[in-house]
Design an enzyme around this catalytic site. Structure first.
Site, PDB file in Angstrom:
ATOM      1  N   LEU A 182      45.550  -3.531 -27.855  1.00  0.00           N
ATOM      2  CA  LEU A 182      45.485  -3.966 -26.468  1.00  0.00           C
ATOM      3  C   LEU A 182      45.389  -2.701 -25.623  1.00  0.00           C
ATOM      4  CD1 LEU A 182      48.230  -6.765 -26.261  1.00  0.00           C
ATOM      5  CD2 LEU A 182      45.751  -7.073 -26.297  1.00  0.00           C
ATOM      6  N   ASP A 183      44.609  -2.762 -24.553  1.00  0.00           N
ATOM      7  CA  ASP A 183      44.449  -1.603 -23.689  1.00  0.00           C
ATOM      8  C   ASP A 183      45.795  -1.134 -23.142  1.00  0.00           C
ATOM      9  OD1 ASP A 183      41.712  -1.827 -24.029  1.00  0.00           O
ATOM     10  OD2 ASP A 183      41.473  -3.071 -22.240  1.00  0.00           O
ATOM     11  N   TYR A 184      45.837   0.111 -22.736  1.00  0.00           N
ATOM     12  CA  TYR A 184      47.043   0.725 -22.165  1.00  0.00           C
ATOM     13  C   TYR A 184      47.616  -0.123 -21.032  1.00  0.00           C
ATOM     14  CZ  TYR A 184      49.918   4.420 -20.018  1.00  0.00           C
ATOM     15  OH  TYR A 184      50.945   5.157 -19.487  1.00  0.00           O
TER      16      TYR A 184
ATOM     17  N   THR B 135      47.066  -3.330 -20.487  1.00  0.00           N
ATOM     18  CA  THR B 135      47.123  -4.753 -20.825  1.00  0.00           C
ATOM     19  C   THR B 135      48.427  -5.054 -21.554  1.00  0.00           C
ATOM     20  OG1 THR B 135      44.721  -4.883 -21.016  1.00  0.00           O
ATOM     21  CG2 THR B 135      45.985  -6.622 -22.083  1.00  0.00           C
TER      22      THR B 135
END
Length: 244
Positions: A101-103, A105
């Protein structure tokens, strides 16, 4: 007894296919002897080495984390930033995230030390649904939501069909809450899909992964998957959506 390449994959050293290549290349030893045949089976007492390094065989474990924003989806970070494995310092196994998951998110992230299991779940051919809830700028009309569902053309190609649903809107603040279900895992895919229709993501959370959800958890919480959940995920990893 288990096949050598399966044991190497379970240890997280490499995927099963890569493990087979390493065996063929003569880079694997069992009890000090080079093995180049793929049919070899090993027991728990056998000593395995890959590229001269001993393979540490651990009991497989499977966890679900409610990842907070501002955390890296990795086992370590060379810049010293907080990573998802920091939430599991009390377990002896060396685990790592399944996908990322993105930083910025938050949401549901699986972690394991079972390399073969992780590689299968991440393979795009199994089309495992991942459901996100996004707060976006503006209020997209139904036609733009249908465009998300049909597929958005990004730099690397068109996205696969998705499911999009408007959950709520705030006319005063000109923001919307939209649920989006995809089965791909491209880099920053959800954010880029919304940007492509002109509605920038303000906040993003992954709420579901296949049949799993965040029920009962708060941000930063984690739990071990039940044997039944692991069994169902294994079925998905082996057969995709046709497992049920």
């Amino acid at each position: 007894m288990e096949r050598l390449q399966k044991v190497i994959a379970h240890a997280g050293v490499a995927s099963r296919r890569k493990a087979e290549e390493l065996i063929k290349e003569g880079k694997v030893k069992v009890n000090g002897k080079v093995v180049t045949e793929l049919g070899v089976k090993v027991t728990g007492s056998d000593q395995i080495e890959v590229n001269g390094l001993k393979v540490e065989r651990e009991e497989p474990v499977y966890f679900l984390l409610y990842k907070p924003r501002g955390v890296i989806s990795a086992a370590q970070d060379d810049k010293g930033r907080k990573v998802v494995t920091d939430f599991f310092k009390n377990i002896p196994q060396r685990i790592y995230p399944i996908g990322r998951l993105d930083y910025d998110t938050s949401g549901l992230l699986l972690l394991t030390n079972d390399g073969e299991f992780a590689n299968k779940l991440m393979h795009p051919k199994y089309e495992i649904d991942k459901t996100y809830v996004a707060k976006v700028k503006g209020i997209p009309p139904k036609e733009l939501l249908r465009k998300l569902e049909r597929g958005i053309r990004l730099e690397e190609g068109k996205t696969a069909p998705a499911k999009a649903k408007l959950l709520s809107l705030d006319k005063k603040k000109q923001t919307s809450i939209i649920q989006l279900t995809i089965h791909e895992g491209r880099n920053r895919q959800v954010r880029r899909m919304f940007e492509a229709i002109g509605h920038e993501v303000i906040k993003l959370k992954r709420e579901e992964y296949a049949f799993l959800n965040l029920r009962g958890l708060h941000t930063g919480d984690a739990r071990e998957l039940t044997p039944h959940e692991v069994k169902r995920l294994r079925a998905l990893a082996d057969h995709g959506k046709n497992a049920f």
